[in-house]
Design a protein around this motif. Sequence first.
Motif, short mmCIF file in Angstrom:
data_model
loop_
_atom_site.label_atom_id
_atom_site.label_comp_id
_atom_site.label_asym_id
_atom_site.label_seq_id
_atom_site.Cartn_x
_atom_site.Cartn_y
_atom_site.Cartn_z
N UNK A 196 21.77 2.85 4.87
CA UNK A 196 22.18 1.67 4.10
C UNK A 196 21.62 0.36 4.64
N UNK A 197 21.44 0.27 5.95
CA UNK A 197 20.92 -0.97 6.54
C UNK A 197 19.44 -0.90 6.89
N UNK A 198 18.79 0.21 6.50
CA UNK A 198 17.36 0.38 6.80
C UNK A 198 16.51 -0.26 5.71
N UNK A 199 15.34 -0.80 6.07
CA UNK A 199 14.45 -1.38 5.05
C UNK A 199 13.86 -0.28 4.17
N UNK A 200 13.78 -0.54 2.88
CA UNK A 200 13.19 0.46 1.97
C UNK A 200 11.68 0.53 2.18
N UNK A 201 11.19 1.76 2.21
CA UNK A 201 9.75 1.98 2.38
C UNK A 201 9.20 2.62 1.11
N UNK A 202 7.94 2.34 0.83
CA UNK A 202 7.29 2.89 -0.36
C UNK A 202 6.75 4.28 -0.05
N UNK A 238 6.07 13.98 -13.29
CA UNK A 238 5.03 14.45 -12.36
C UNK A 238 3.66 14.10 -12.93
N UNK A 239 3.35 12.82 -12.99
CA UNK A 239 2.08 12.40 -13.60
C UNK A 239 0.89 12.60 -12.66
N UNK A 240 -0.30 12.52 -13.23
CA UNK A 240 -1.50 12.42 -12.41
C UNK A 240 -1.80 10.94 -12.22
N UNK A 241 -2.25 10.60 -11.04
CA UNK A 241 -2.66 9.23 -10.77
C UNK A 241 -4.07 9.25 -10.18
N UNK A 242 -4.77 8.16 -10.31
CA UNK A 242 -6.13 8.07 -9.80
C UNK A 242 -6.11 7.57 -8.36
N UNK A 243 -7.19 7.80 -7.61
CA UNK A 243 -7.26 7.24 -6.26
C UNK A 243 -7.08 5.72 -6.26
N UNK A 249 -0.83 1.11 -5.14
CA UNK A 249 0.53 1.38 -4.67
C UNK A 249 0.63 1.13 -3.18
N UNK A 250 -0.40 1.56 -2.43
CA UNK A 250 -0.49 1.40 -0.99
C UNK A 250 0.81 1.87 -0.30
N UNK A 251 1.11 3.15 -0.39
CA UNK A 251 2.39 3.65 0.14
C UNK A 251 2.50 3.52 1.65
N UNK A 274 -10.53 9.55 -2.10
CA UNK A 274 -11.28 8.32 -1.85
C UNK A 274 -10.36 7.13 -1.56
N UNK A 275 -10.64 6.45 -0.45
CA UNK A 275 -9.90 5.25 -0.09
C UNK A 275 -8.57 5.50 0.60
N UNK A 276 -8.21 6.75 0.84
CA UNK A 276 -6.90 7.07 1.40
C UNK A 276 -6.68 6.42 2.76
N UNK A 277 -7.78 6.27 3.54
CA UNK A 277 -7.63 5.71 4.88
C UNK A 277 -7.29 4.23 4.88
N UNK A 278 -7.37 3.60 3.69
CA UNK A 278 -7.02 2.19 3.58
C UNK A 278 -5.53 1.97 3.30
N UNK A 279 -4.80 3.03 3.08
CA UNK A 279 -3.37 2.90 2.79
C UNK A 279 -2.58 2.69 4.08
N UNK A 280 -1.41 2.06 3.96
CA UNK A 280 -0.54 1.87 5.12
C UNK A 280 -0.14 3.22 5.72
N UNK A 281 0.07 4.20 4.85
CA UNK A 281 0.50 5.51 5.32
C UNK A 281 -0.52 6.11 6.29
N UNK A 282 -1.80 6.02 5.94
CA UNK A 282 -2.84 6.57 6.80
C UNK A 282 -3.01 5.73 8.07
N UNK A 283 -2.99 4.42 7.92
CA UNK A 283 -3.19 3.53 9.06
C UNK A 283 -2.07 3.68 10.10
N UNK A 284 -0.85 3.91 9.61
CA UNK A 284 0.30 3.97 10.51
C UNK A 284 0.68 5.39 10.91
#
Length: 350
Positions: A196-202, A238-243, A249-251, A274-284
């Motif tokens: 409840x007191x934690x910041x929401x993450x994408x 359950x849609x398809x999304x592009x890179x 979204x940068x999850x 493609x480009x996955x390494x630029x997301x926060x998820x990959x960087x962190x």
Amino acid sequence: MVRTAVLAVVVVVLVVVVVSVAYLLMYAKPRGASTYPVNVTDALGRVVVINAQPGSIGIVSPDCAQIIYALGFGGRVNLIDTYSLQLLQYLNVSVPGNVTVLHSIWPAPNIDKVILAHPSLLCADAGFNYGLTKYLGQLAAANITVVFINGTNNVDLSGIESDVMLMARVLGVPQRGEAVVSGMNSVINYVKSKVSSEPRVTVVFLAWYNPIYAAGNSSFIGYYITLAGGYDPVGGMYPTITPSQLLVINPDYIIASNFMDNYTATLEAILSIPGINETNAAKEGHIYILGDLATSLVEEPGPLSVYGALELAMIMHPGAFGITEVPHFITAQWVIDNVKPSLNLTIPSG
């Protein structure tokens, strides 16, 4: 004479009381139990008549297995699918060796094997076992009663609770159903209190990489991501999304099922986007892949799915649960040690 008459009346009253008590002890139903026959309306809108408590039970989906075993009727199972069997083995629940095991259940199980096993009740998932509907005539002719739960069509907790109560009525134990629902809510409330007191993450939950299939916020998984303190920005089921969309979204977190059946191969597939390494998820370093048990808890909408919400919360907010490090591959052992799923629907401690 008066005294004799009074004694006679007393004797008659005592006899009536004794007979009444004996009758109640022998024939009265336990409090909360159903009196048969019972009419229920299943997930397909069919009115199904249950003439007596089922003596044997067939299971053709893991969500059915979770409900049947949580209600305490595992001992009557004589037919089960291989996915349910695997789940029960992870939980150290023994299944007799003479139980018929079905290795294919989508969109329908092998009807000949079902009829040969001849359970008096067959529990099926309306979303996953939809092909079973064309065999209902054959099953009825074999005196096999089929009840469909909503199953994988569910998008929230209330749907699972309805499935539990449906099967509890079928089995004549509505109070047990209420106890299961109460246990489920206890686990969910525990999760909510922790985050409840934690910041929401994408969060983006991946089911495949090329094309990218993601669980949307209208899906069951998206619902649990929200409960677990995350935010699923992908719309729909359950849609398809592009890179490119994934990059926008940068999850903060990418969580995926082990869709390649191998951790290394699944991780390489995700990193090939493609480009996955630029997301926060990959960087962190926040890319997590779920093993079989971890995936079952998240993807199968039965009572144990509340532990899927707990599992997601532990991945996204480990500090809230006193966890210092979460492995990038969520193995069955990690789930058992930390999430501690139980068919008794208990809150983990320690």
